[in-house]
Enzyme design. Structure first.
Site: not given
Length: 503
Positions: A474-475
Site C-alpha cells: 500500500h506504500r
C-alpha cells in the site's frame, strides 16, 4: 431349563443410528444383573454405558472393541432361568439376579439413560488415580454386582476376536474364581496395571479422536489429556503421534507415556521436558522463512480480488494448440496478460527503498512464479518477461520448473524479480491472500478454473470461472491503481482480444 435371550443395541435417541463399541464391561461366562451396564459405546455426541435388561449368564458377545454397530444389531446373548445357576461364575450372583425379578421379562430398560424400578447396578465413572493397593486387586475377583472382572490376559484375548454379527463364546475358566485382594493377584502372577487404567472410560473429546488414535496404534490409556479434567483432545493425539514418529517408533511398537507441555501426569507431576521435534530452518526453507518474515514485518500489504469468466481464454488456448507447434500453457497466457497490465500500471512493478524512503520503479519486468518442490517453495524468475511471447514464456516456465524440482537453479535464477505470479489453483483452491515476495511490491494470485453458474449475455450459463487476487504494497499505490490493474487483468481473461491493443 435356561432360556437364551438376545439383547440388541438400543435406540440411542437424537437421531443417532450407530455407535462404536469402546469397551466391553462383561466377558462371556460372566453373570449379569438386571440393568447392569454391559458395554461402553460412543456415539457422535457422547460416550454412554448400555445396561442389559436381562439377568443371567452372558453366553456370547457380538463385535470387538472399536467396531461400529447399527441400532438394532445384536450386542450379546444372556442365558436366563434356573440352569444359569450351574454355569461358571453362577452361584449366589445368579440367584441374586433372579431375585430382582423375572429375567425373561426383563426390566424394559432398553434406552440409554432410562432407569427402572430395580436398584441400578454399579455404574463405572471416570475416577482420579487410586493408590497402588487398589489397583493390585485380584484380576478375577467378582465385583460388587456379581460380575467377574476379567484378567489382563482375558482382555488381550478379547481384543483379537469378534466381528459384527459374529458372537464370541468361551467355556468355563481354567481356574476357579476366588475372591481376594492383593494376595490373589500375586498368586496368579498377573502384573498390576496403571492406577485407574483398567477402570473407567478414557475421556476423549469426540469419537474422531478415538478413531485417530486407534488407526495409528496409540493407546489412549497411556496418555494424559490437556483438556479440562484430563480430557484428551485431538491436538493431544496428534502431538503424541508426532512425538512417536520423531523417536522412530512404528505403530506396532510399545508406546511410552506422552504428555503435552505443562500437562499433569497421572501422579500429579507436571512434565517439564515434553517430546518435541525440531526442524532446522536452513537452506531453501531458511531463506524462504527469512524473506516471508521480513515481508510481513516491513510491507503494509492489502488484497483485492475479483471473479472472471475464463471461458474465452481457455478457447483461445485450445485454438493456439490446435494450430500446431509447441503447446501453450495457461500460465504463459496469464504471464503475458500480467506484463501487459504492468505496462499500463508501472507503479506495481517496483520496490521500496526504506533507507532512502523512495519507491523504485523498474522499466523491465522480471517475472517470478511460485513453484512447489520437495525442498520447499521457491520462486524462479523469468528474465525480461515483457519481451517474450506466449511460446517463449511456456518454454522458460518449463525449464525453470524442471530445474527447481531437480535442485539445479542458479542463484541468479532465484533473485532479481520485480513482480510475482502465483498459480495456487494447481492445489485445488479458489482463492488466497499470499505474502508478497520481498522486496517486490505486488503479487497476482490465480485460483483454479472450474465450471460455475455465470450470467453470460443476460442469461444464466455454465462458464469456466477463475478467482484472481492481487496483494500489493500500500506504500507504492492506492486502491484505485491496484483495482485498475486487477480489472484490466480480468478483462483480458474474459476477452483475450483486448491484448491485441498492446501486442
Amino acid at each position: 431349563m435356561a432360556q437364551v435371550l438376545e439383547f440388541k443395541l438400543p435406540d440411542l435417541g437424537e437421531g443417532l443410528t450407530e455407535a462404536e463399541i469402546v469397551r466391553w464391561l462383561v466377558e462371556v461366562g460372566d453373570v449379569v444383573a438386571v440393568d447392569q451396564p454391559v458395554v461402553e459405546v460412543e456415539t457422535a455426541k457422547a460416550m454412554v454405558e448400555v445396561p442389559c435388561p436381562y439377568g443371567g449368564v452372558v453366553t456370547a458377545r457380538f463385535g470387538a472393541e472399536g467396531t461400529e454397530l447399527p441400532v438394532g444389531a445384536p450386542l450379546l446373548t444372556v442365558a436366563v432361568g434356573e440352569s444359569a445357576e450351574g454355569r461358571p461364575g453362577g452361584g449366589a450372583s445368579a440367584e441374586g439376579a433372579r431375585g430382582q425379578g423375572s429375567a425373561a421379562e426383563g426390566s424394559g430398560n432398553v434406552l440409554v439413560g432410562y432407569g427402572t424400578s430395580q436398584a441400578p447396578a454399579r455404574r463405572r465413572r471416570i475416577r482420579p488415580a487410586e493408590p497402588a493397593s487398589a489397583a493390585s486387586a485380584a484380576p478375577t475377583a467378582p465385583t460388587a454386582n456379581g460380575r467377574l472382572r476379567p484378567t489382563a490376559e482375558t482382555r488381550e484375548t478379547a481384543e483379537t476376536r469378534g466381528t459384527p454379527g459374529t458372537p464370541e463364546t468361551r467355556g468355563a475358566p481354567d481356574t476357579p474364581q476366588t475372591p481376594g485382594g492383593t494376595g490373589a493377584a500375586e498368586s496368579t502372577g498377573v502384573p498390576s496395571r496403571t492406577p485407574g487404567a483398567a477402570d473407567g472410560p478414557v475421556p476423549v473429546i469426540s469419537p474422531l479422536v478415538r478413531r485417530l488414535a486407534r488407526q495409528n496404534g496409540l493407546d489412549l490409556r497411556e496418555m494424559t489429556g490437556s483438556g479440562p479434567d484430563g480430557l484428551i483432545l485431538r491436538a493431544d493425539v496428534e502431538y503424541a503421534l508426532r512425538a512417536a514418529a520423531a523417536q522412530g517408533r512404528t505403530a506396532g511398537e510399545p508406546r511410552t507415556h506422552v504428555a503435552r507441555a505443562g500437562a499433569p501426569t497421572a501422579a500429579g507431576v507436571t512434565t517439564g521436558t515434553p517430546a518435541v521435534t525440531r526442524v532446522p530452518l536452513k537452506g531453501i526453507r531458511g531463506a524462504v522463512a527469512d524473506k516471508l518474515s521480513r515481508s510481513r514485518t516491513e510491507i503494509p500489504d492489502a488484497t483485492c480480488w475479483v471473479d472472471a469468466d475464463a471461458t474465452e481464454l481457455m478457447r483461445t488456448r485450445a485454438a493456439m494448440n490446435a494450430a500446431g507447434g509447441p503447446k501453450i500453457s495457461v500460465l504463459a497466457l496469464l504471464a503475458r496478460i500480467c506484463t501487459a497490465a504492468l505496462a499500463r500500471f508501472p507503479e506495481l512493478n517496483s520496490s521500496v527503498d526504506t533507507g532512502a524512503r523512495e519507491v523504485v520503479q523498474y522499466g523491465d519486468v522480471h517475472l517470478g512464479f511460485a513453484a512447489q518442490t520437495d525442498r520447499g517453495l521457491v520462486v524462479p524468475v523469468v528474465r525480461d518477461a515483457h519481451a517474450r511471447d506466449a511460446e517463449s514464456l511456456t518454454a522458460e516456465f518449463a525449464r525453470l520448473t524442471e530445474a527447481a524440482r531437480a535442485g539445479a537453479l542458479a542463484p541468479a535464477e532465484l533473485t532479481g524479480g520485480t513482480f510475482t505470479l502465483n498459480n495456487y489453483g494447481v492445489f485445488g483452491v479458489d482463492g488466497s491472500t499470499p505474502i508478497i515476495n520481498h522486496p517486490e511490491a505486488a503479487m497476482l494470485g490465480v485460483g483454479r478454473i472450474v465450471p460455475k453458474p455465470w450470467v453470460h449475455e443476460g442469461e444464466l450459463a455454465v462458464r469456466q470461472v477463475v478467482q484472481l487476487s492481487l496483494t500489493f504494497d500500500h506504500r507504492v499505490c492506492d486502491g484505485g491503481t491496484a483495482g485498475g490493474f486487477l480489472r484490466y487483468v480480468a478483462d483480458c481473461v474474459e476477452q483475450p482480444a483486448v491484448l491485441l491493443r498492446t501486442l
